[in-house]
Design a protein around this motif. Structure first.
Motif, short mmCIF file in Angstrom:
data_model
loop_
_atom_site.label_atom_id
_atom_site.label_comp_id
_atom_site.label_asym_id
_atom_site.label_seq_id
_atom_site.Cartn_x
_atom_site.Cartn_y
_atom_site.Cartn_z
N GLU A 13 43.57 40.48 54.42
CA GLU A 13 44.47 40.45 53.28
C GLU A 13 43.83 41.20 52.12
O GLU A 13 42.62 41.45 52.09
CB GLU A 13 44.75 38.99 52.86
N ARG A 14 44.65 41.54 51.16
CA ARG A 14 44.14 42.23 49.98
C ARG A 14 43.02 41.42 49.31
O ARG A 14 43.11 40.20 49.20
CB ARG A 14 45.26 42.41 48.94
N TRP A 15 41.98 42.13 48.90
CA TRP A 15 40.92 41.64 48.03
C TRP A 15 39.95 40.64 48.65
O TRP A 15 38.91 40.37 48.04
CB TRP A 15 41.49 40.97 46.75
N LEU A 70 48.76 45.60 38.08
CA LEU A 70 48.64 44.73 39.24
C LEU A 70 47.32 43.96 39.19
O LEU A 70 47.29 42.76 39.49
CB LEU A 70 48.72 45.55 40.53
N LEU A 71 46.24 44.62 38.81
CA LEU A 71 44.96 43.92 38.71
C LEU A 71 45.02 42.83 37.65
O LEU A 71 44.49 41.73 37.85
CB LEU A 71 43.84 44.92 38.38
N ASP A 78 54.35 47.56 44.20
CA ASP A 78 53.78 46.71 43.15
C ASP A 78 52.56 47.33 42.49
O ASP A 78 51.94 46.71 41.62
CB ASP A 78 53.43 45.33 43.71
N LYS A 80 43.45 32.71 37.81
CA LYS A 80 43.96 33.55 38.89
C LYS A 80 42.82 33.76 39.88
O LYS A 80 41.93 32.92 40.01
CB LYS A 80 44.48 34.87 38.34
N MET A 81 42.83 34.86 40.55
CA MET A 81 41.78 35.17 41.50
C MET A 81 40.53 35.64 40.75
O MET A 81 40.63 36.33 39.73
CB MET A 81 42.25 36.26 42.46
N TYR A 90 49.76 48.59 44.24
CA TYR A 90 48.58 48.62 45.11
C TYR A 90 48.39 50.01 45.69
O TYR A 90 49.36 50.65 46.13
CB TYR A 90 48.77 47.60 46.23
N ALA A 102 47.60 41.16 36.75
CA ALA A 102 48.42 40.07 37.27
C ALA A 102 47.70 39.26 38.34
O ALA A 102 48.03 38.10 38.58
CB ALA A 102 49.73 40.63 37.83
N THR A 103 46.71 39.89 39.00
CA THR A 103 46.05 39.26 40.16
C THR A 103 44.76 38.54 39.77
O THR A 103 44.48 37.45 40.29
CB THR A 103 45.73 40.34 41.21
N PHE A 104 43.99 39.13 38.86
CA PHE A 104 42.66 38.61 38.55
C PHE A 104 42.60 38.09 37.12
O PHE A 104 43.31 38.59 36.24
CB PHE A 104 41.61 39.70 38.72
#
Length: 666
Positions: A147-149, A191-192, A126, A200-201, A128, A194-196
């Protein structure tokens, strides 16, 4: 390489620049400036032939490369100390890319591609990429969290690793035209995204640099999401709850520049390297988004740093505990930290501040950093380094006993690899343009090829800077051309020791700076620190500038308690120091002469101008228990050159007179 960096930037950034604002002043790309000097060119060549190969070799011998191999295999145990050790490979690839852009090297190119292949295999499906977790996800590095992050703000450095990868992949793509590393970086960046972000995060990255890296990817791709994410990370700062009453920078948030939202900040605080990367990214976004709140904040912070928190040789981050800024005027000499990475980050920031404002004071600060507290971080051999840059080393002082000797590598080796990536890009700091205005910022013998309003112009610099202040610029337009030449008149040539009021010349009277065009003195106006010469230029026009190079005594603001009653010495852009090797083994017992005689020593320290004069020495006869003061020849060398001849005492600040003494029993 396949295309110059400049042509690639223009080609790939057309969609973005057609829609977006940017810095009002644009630097001339480093690939368009060919050096021919005896000061910087040898250093850049040594960086190519010694520093970069040594850095890659140490990445292999210390296990940094092995970590990627194990991550690809999904077996083994992370074998280095820190979760950010991945970045030493990234930064060295970045330096190699810059270097290959001007010095093609098939062997180095092939080796870099082999490393990129290893990095790509370590990347998870993905996107990472973080060996400290991927090798054994069930047992990640202690700083990484389960876990991640989840530990990103505190110490995992997951986003820090990404940021340096983005910087390196951008440099490699622009230098070579290859997408092999860029595609790895874009997969991680997606990926970043999509994640942040909003909904989101959210996190304020613990060690900034991902913000700068995302901006680099945005400039290449025009993908707005990358710029938006960089801003999101910056705007997440100041949202966590800390103890407002605590003086601990960790407990009050200052260590991470997280104590207030960035637009409310007015003081340089916390870990100095992190701070520089944050302020540089804020400058990028202020330029690209036209954000005046960001602009006003970094203006305030710059004023605070230059007026209250910088050493006389351009070093920042005074406090060893946390590698951080101290309080206002907290600049002790005996325990000065001055991390090399912080100097490099400060160079990044000041270049951007100049591009925002077009004011020479930012280049004055850049020059002070470059010629003093930055290149002091690498030995003349190109493979020995300082992590910290001391202000004094004294017999019996234990704090700087190790800092008197350079090291080939460090357990945390961010500084050597940062130096490897910075030096090849130096020619890109020399010139800049804004419409028909051409800025001459740094004085290095070279040939620059510019485009001024679609007109080809060459500028050939000839000088012996920083040892001599006589500068010559041959202006060679392809055909007659109208444009404005803006030549920086350094603050030190105008009676100012450094931007801000923290340090001053005892004698602030400045000799006139004479400028001639084709041998005839000209009247010129000065705007924002630049001599402005407007004319219709033709081939064989020559501009000559005579900068006064007197030896100057520097005094400090009285709020710098360590420097009260003391003086430092500056000549041109260089701060000088006394080193044990030239002064009978001691420097902490010296009083300086009333005047110095400059003397060029081609055989010393790769060629330096030393300063000599008759001063005084305080000697202690331990058997007779007598103290006496005798006349002694004092020799000073440029600060950047110290600690290349063994270990011993070094001083930057010297007492003007004795008012009392301390009696030591050992």
């Amino acid at each position: 390489m396949k295309k110059s960096l400049l042509s690639l930037v223009l080609f790939y950034a057309i969609p973005m620049y057609a829609q977006q604002a940017d810095y009002p002043v644009r630097p001339v790309d480093f690939t368009a400036v060919k050096l021919a000097d005896h000061f910087w060119l040898p250093r850049i060549q040594v960086n190519h032939t010694v520093t970069i190969p040594a850095s890659f070799a140490r990445c292999e011998s210390t296990g940094r490369v092995k970590n990627f191999d194990m991550a690809a295999a999904k077996e083994g145990k992370f074998c280095t100390t820190f979760p950010f050790d991945d970045t030493d490979i990234y930064k060295t690839i970045e330096g190699a890319s810059y270097s290959m852009a001007v010095t093609p090297d098939k062997k180095l190119d092939k080796y870099v591609d082999s490393l990129i292949t290893i990095v790509g295999k370590a990347q998870e499906p993905d996107g990472y990429l973080y060996t400290a977790r991927t090798i054994d996800p069930a047992h990640p590095h202690a700083w990484s969290g389960p876990e991640r992050w989840v530990k990103e703000h505190d110490g995992s450095h997951e986003l820090y690793n990404s940021g340096h990868m983005f910087e390196a992949a951008s440099a490699h793509f622009l230098a070579t035209g290859k997408r092999n590393f860029l595609d790895i970086a874009l997969k991680n960046a997606d990926l970043l995204v999509a994640t942040f972000g909003p909904g989101k995060m959210g996190v304020a990255p613990g060690h900034e640099v991902v913000e700068m890296g995302l901006v680099r990817l945005y400039r290449i791709t025009g993908k707005k999401e990358y710029l938006s994410l960089a801003r999101f990370f910056i705007d997440e700062r100041g949202k966590r709850k800390y103890s407002a009453k605590s003086k601990s920078p960790w407990e009050n948030g200052k260590y991470w520049q997280d104590q207030v939202p960035v637009v409310q900040a007015s003081e340089a605080v916390g870990h100095a390297v992190r701070a520089m990367y944050l302020y540089a990214a804020m400058a990028d976004i202020a330029a690209l988004d036209g954000d005046t709140a960001y602009l006003h904040a970094i203006d305030r912070i710059w004023d605070n740093m230059t007026g209250k928190k910088i050493y006389v040789q351009g070093g920042i981050g005074a406090i060893p505990d946390g590698e951080r800024f101290g309080e206002n005027y907290e600049l002790p000499n005996a325990t000065a930290y001055n991390e090399t990475c912080a100097a490099i980050g400060n160079a990044f920031w000041n270049q951007r501040m100049f591009q925002l404002h077009g004011d020479a004071k930012y280049v004055d600060m850049l020059e002070k950093i470059l010629y003093n507290g930055l290149i002091s971080g690498v030995g003349l051999d190109g493979k020995s380094f300082f992590y910290t840059n001391a202000m004094q080393v004294r017999k019996g002082c234990t704090h700087h006993s190790l800092e008197a000797a350079r090291s080939g590598w460090f357990e945390c080796s961010c500084c050597p690899t940062n130096m490897a990536r910075f030096l090849p890009s130096l020619p890109g700091y020399m010139y800049a343009q804004k419409g028909k205005s051409v800025y001459v910022n740094l004085f290095i013998s070279s040939t620059a090829s510019l485009q001024v309003e679609k007109q080809k112009v060459q500028i050939v610099q000839s000088n012996n800077y920083p040892w001599n202040g006589d500068l010559s610029f041959a202006i060679q337009p392809e055909k007659t051309a109208d444009f404005e030449l803006r030549i920086r008149i350094p603050g030190w040539a105008q009676g100012k020791a450094i931007p801000g009021r923290l340090y001053a010349f005892r004698d602030s009277v400045a000799s006139p700076v004479v400028i001639k065009v084709n041998g005839t003195p000209v009247q010129y106006v000065t705007e924002q620190g630049y001599a402005v010469i407007k004319r219709t230029w033709k081939k064989k026009d020559v501009v000559e500038v005579q900068l006064p190079m007197q030896v100057k005594e520097v005094i400090a603001d009285n709020r710098l308690t360590d420097d009260i009653g003391r003086i430092a010495i500056q000549r041109g852009p260089l701060i000088y120091c006394a080193e044990w090797k030239d002064n009978e083994g001691r420097t902490s017992n010296l009083f300086l002469p009333a005047g110095f005689k400059p003397e060029m020593k081609p055989e010393l320290l790769n060629g330096v101008m030393v300063l000599k004069g008759t001063g005084k020495r305080v000697d202690v006869n331990e058997q007779q228990q007598e103290i006496r003061t005798t006349a002694a020849e004092v020799t000073l060398i440029p600060y950047y050159a110290w600690a290349n001849r063994g270990e011993g005492e070094m001083n930057v600040w010297f007492p003007q007179q004795v008012k009392d003494i301390d009696l030591l029993t050992k």
